[in-house]
Design a protein around this motif. Structure first.
Motif, PDB file in Angstrom:
ATOM      1  N   GLN A 283       1.283   7.784   0.065  1.00  0.00           N
ATOM      2  CA  GLN A 283       1.272   6.094   0.184  1.00  0.00           C
ATOM      3  C   GLN A 283       2.351   5.806   1.059  1.00  0.00           C
ATOM      4  O   GLN A 283       2.527   4.487   1.254  1.00  0.00           O
ATOM      5  N   TYR A 284       3.027   6.746   1.759  1.00  0.00           N
ATOM      6  CA  TYR A 284       3.799   6.260   2.788  1.00  0.00           C
ATOM      7  C   TYR A 284       3.155   5.762   4.061  1.00  0.00           C
ATOM      8  O   TYR A 284       3.267   4.473   4.482  1.00  0.00           O
ATOM      9  N   CYS A 285       1.740   6.191   4.200  1.00  0.00           N
ATOM     10  CA  CYS A 285       0.989   5.670   5.340  1.00  0.00           C
ATOM     11  C   CYS A 285      -0.175   4.797   4.621  1.00  0.00           C
ATOM     12  O   CYS A 285      -0.551   3.719   5.202  1.00  0.00           O
ATOM     13  N   HIS A 286      -0.675   5.252   3.623  1.00  0.00           N
ATOM     14  CA  HIS A 286      -1.773   4.362   2.666  1.00  0.00           C
ATOM     15  C   HIS A 286      -1.336   3.742   1.725  1.00  0.00           C
ATOM     16  O   HIS A 286      -1.547   4.100   0.347  1.00  0.00           O
ATOM     17  N   SER A 292      -3.758  -1.972  -4.216  1.00  0.00           N
ATOM     18  CA  SER A 292      -5.108  -2.810  -4.149  1.00  0.00           C
ATOM     19  C   SER A 292      -6.291  -2.073  -4.025  1.00  0.00           C
ATOM     20  O   SER A 292      -6.351  -0.874  -4.501  1.00  0.00           O
ATOM     21  N   LYS A 293      -7.162  -2.705  -3.627  1.00  0.00           N
ATOM     22  CA  LYS A 293      -8.531  -2.249  -3.798  1.00  0.00           C
ATOM     23  C   LYS A 293      -8.744  -0.916  -2.935  1.00  0.00           C
ATOM     24  O   LYS A 293      -9.100   0.100  -3.129  1.00  0.00           O
ATOM     25  N   ASN A 294      -8.292  -1.333  -1.600  1.00  0.00           N
ATOM     26  CA  ASN A 294      -8.468  -0.133  -0.445  1.00  0.00           C
ATOM     27  C   ASN A 294      -7.180   0.338  -0.225  1.00  0.00           C
ATOM     28  O   ASN A 294      -6.220   0.004  -0.366  1.00  0.00           O
ATOM     29  N   ALA A 295      -7.301   1.653   0.179  1.00  0.00           N
ATOM     30  CA  ALA A 295      -6.132   2.730   0.442  1.00  0.00           C
ATOM     31  C   ALA A 295      -5.610   2.117   1.732  1.00  0.00           C
ATOM     32  O   ALA A 295      -4.540   2.380   2.055  1.00  0.00           O
ATOM     33  N   THR A 296      -6.358   1.497   2.972  1.00  0.00           N
ATOM     34  CA  THR A 296      -6.070   0.892   3.987  1.00  0.00           C
ATOM     35  C   THR A 296      -5.557   2.126   4.999  1.00  0.00           C
ATOM     36  O   THR A 296      -4.906   3.080   4.615  1.00  0.00           O
ATOM     37  N   ILE A 297      -5.961   1.605   6.226  1.00  0.00           N
ATOM     38  CA  ILE A 297      -5.538   2.630   7.221  1.00  0.00           C
ATOM     39  C   ILE A 297      -4.412   2.032   7.885  1.00  0.00           C
ATOM     40  O   ILE A 297      -4.238   0.868   8.088  1.00  0.00           O
ATOM     41  N   PRO A 298      -3.200   2.890   8.080  1.00  0.00           N
ATOM     42  CA  PRO A 298      -1.844   2.416   8.468  1.00  0.00           C
ATOM     43  C   PRO A 298      -1.994   1.955   9.775  1.00  0.00           C
ATOM     44  O   PRO A 298      -2.704   2.424  10.661  1.00  0.00           O
ATOM     45  N   SER A 299      -1.100   0.833  10.085  1.00  0.00           N
ATOM     46  CA  SER A 299      -0.891   0.537  11.623  1.00  0.00           C
ATOM     47  C   SER A 299      -0.313   1.240  12.441  1.00  0.00           C
ATOM     48  O   SER A 299       0.522   2.198  11.854  1.00  0.00           O
ATOM     49  N   LEU A 300      -0.357   0.982  13.707  1.00  0.00           N
ATOM     50  CA  LEU A 300       0.428   1.788  14.628  1.00  0.00           C
ATOM     51  C   LEU A 300       2.004   1.813  14.572  1.00  0.00           C
ATOM     52  O   LEU A 300       2.584   2.804  14.759  1.00  0.00           O
ATOM     53  N   ASN A 301       2.516   0.809  14.136  1.00  0.00           N
ATOM     54  CA  ASN A 301       3.919   0.479  13.687  1.00  0.00           C
ATOM     55  C   ASN A 301       4.286   1.412  12.674  1.00  0.00           C
ATOM     56  O   ASN A 301       5.328   2.062  12.954  1.00  0.00           O
ATOM     57  N   VAL A 302       3.489   1.890  11.976  1.00  0.00           N
ATOM     58  CA  VAL A 302       4.048   2.731  10.691  1.00  0.00           C
ATOM     59  C   VAL A 302       4.079   4.279  11.336  1.00  0.00           C
ATOM     60  O   VAL A 302       5.167   5.022  11.276  1.00  0.00           O
ATOM     61  N   CYS A 303       3.163   4.378  12.444  1.00  0.00           N
ATOM     62  CA  CYS A 303       3.200   5.614  13.209  1.00  0.00           C
ATOM     63  C   CYS A 303       4.572   5.808  13.861  1.00  0.00           C
ATOM     64  O   CYS A 303       5.324   6.771  14.148  1.00  0.00           O
TER      65      CYS A 303
END
Length: 446
Positions: A283-286, A292-303
């Motif tokens: 969950q640090y990335c997702h 929410s409903k979607n796990a979401t793809i992390p943005s590059l800012n997280v990377c």
């Protein structure tokens, strides 16, 4: 006999070609094994008092996260630092750069200003001897010529021209001569056998032709006989019909099921490294999987929270990892100046887990409310170097999971409301849709 001779003659050209290739391979092997001139790879002597071997271990343990020898990373390239600054100044800087800057030292302040006022980590635990060893290592490695280092990386491909001994040359010539003599002798023998065969007349040829005709007739006789058997033909047709129907039904049944689907992604992101070796929480990335409903793809800012500093240069000879460089390119980020440009673009990830539009699935309902682990649906994700679809995600698979999964209502606010509603029903109280969550937006809008 004639067939044997013609086939054998056909083998002569490949045999000759194979002989030439083998001799060439031996020559190349001897050429590659020739010893290199040791003077070409000699390391210049260090002008700094210290043990370069001991300094290498200290340098890699303390410095490689921010510095490289011949390239700027977070800090400057260190090759030539021995000539630019004195040993005494370097020792003060390494042990406590902040104190040196606060004292007003001109060189310290200049470095501090040049690198955007980023304070270098202090290493008070290093002794003067340790620093001397590191400086000796920097001196030795920094003085190496780039072409020598490149040759070492390539496995010593640029070996010096020392020549081949006379014994090797004589041996190679002898092998070639013997091989061609053998070929000539075999050619003569085949020619002699053919002449003898012609003197015998055409009787042998006719005999061979008759045997071939008989062989051909016998070969298809059984097939023709079976083809006239109506019962056998009906059995074969029925067996083919059943087999093809079975395979057709299996293909139709599995249409749209993509277990094992593993597309090539634009960046080789390894869950095995991040979630497995480094034990980063999913969950640090997702983060969307929890709320929410979607796990979401992390943005590059997280990377970039990590990869602004973590560049894996130790695995690529001081260069930034090519996969991390893809993140920098997408963000138009310059790792040397640590500044972002305007020419940004998104990473086009390929979706792996797809559900039809008619199916509604909510990650938070399963992850937060039910407390289900990610591995339940996605498999041992922490062991996957490249992610693939673990579960079929069919209706049958979901229903079986719902039948087998036990509900744990202890300490769960969601189920507390459900249990309270059941108690109200038992007591004869009125239970409205609002009591059962009918006023939640997600019940109608999703």
């Amino acid at each position: 006999m004639r067939n044997f001779s013609s086939h054998f003659r056909k083998l002569l050209k490949p045999l000759a070609l194979a002989t030439v290739i083998a001799v060439s391979a031996i020559s190349v092997t001897f050429g590659q094994d020739a010893p290199a001139d040791s003077s070409a790879t000699a390391t210049p002597a260090s002008t700094v008092a210290g043990d370069a071997a001991a300094g290498e271990a200290l340098f890699k343990a303390n410095c490689t996260s921010c510095h490289a020898l011949n390239k700027r990373v977070l800090g400057p390239a260190l090759a030539g630092v021995n000539q630019k600054y004195t040993n005494e100044w370097l020792k003060k800087w390494i042990k406590n750069s902040s104190a040196l800057i606060a004292s007003g030292d001109k060189q310290a302040v200049a470095v501090y200003e040049e690198y955007n006022k980023a304070v270098m980590t202090s290493f008070p635990q290093l002794s003067d001897g340790d620093i001397d060893n590191m400086l000796a290592y920097i001196q030795v490695e920094g003085d190496k010529k780039p072409e020598v280092a490149a040759g070492a990386v390539a496995g010593g491909a640029a070996a010096a021209d020392t020549g081949i001994s006379d014994f090797m040359l004589i041996g190679l010539v002898a092998v070639v001569l013997i091989a061609f003599l053998v070929i000539l002798v075999l050619n003569k023998v085949i020619g002699t056998l053919e002449r003898l065969l012609l003197k015998k007349g055409d009787s042998i040829i006719l005999l061979e032709e008759e045997e071939a005709v008989e062989e051909k007739t016998d070969k298809y006789a059984t097939v023709k006989k079976l083809a006239k058997n109506k019962k056998f033909v009906a059995f074969v047709v029925l067996a083919l019909l059943i087999t093809l129907s079975t395979f057709g039904f299996m293909d139709l049944w599995n249409t749209g099921i993509q277990t094992g689907y593993q597309p090539v992604q634009p960046i080789k992101f390894s869950h095995q490294l991040h979630a497995g070796a480094n034990q980063i929480e999913c969950q640090y990335c997702h983060s969307g999987a929890w709320k929410s409903k979607n796990a979401t793809i992390p943005s590059l800012n997280v990377c970039m929270n990590c990869h602004k500093y973590v560049q894996a240069t130790e695995n690529y000879g001081g260069e930034i990892s090519p996969e991390i460089q893809k993140i920098y390119t997408a963000l138009d980020y310059n790792p040397e100046t640590q500044k972002y440009g305007q020419n940004t673009r998104p990473i086009e990830w390929v979706r792996i887990h797809n559900l039809p539009d008619l199916a509604y699935f909510n990650h938070s309902q399963h992850v937060k409310v039910a407390g289900i682990e990610c591995q339940k649906c996605h498999g041992e994700i922490q062991e996957m170097a490249e992610v693939y679809q673990y579960a079929p995600l069919t209706m049958k698979w979901c229903i079986n999971c719902h039948k087998e999964t036990e509900v744990n209502s202890k300490g769960n606010a969601y189920y507390d409301k459900v249990i309270a509603a059941h108690e109200q029903i038992k007591n004869g109280e009125k239970v409205t849709a609002a009591v059962l969550g009918g006023l939640e937006c997600g019940k109608c809008h999703y």
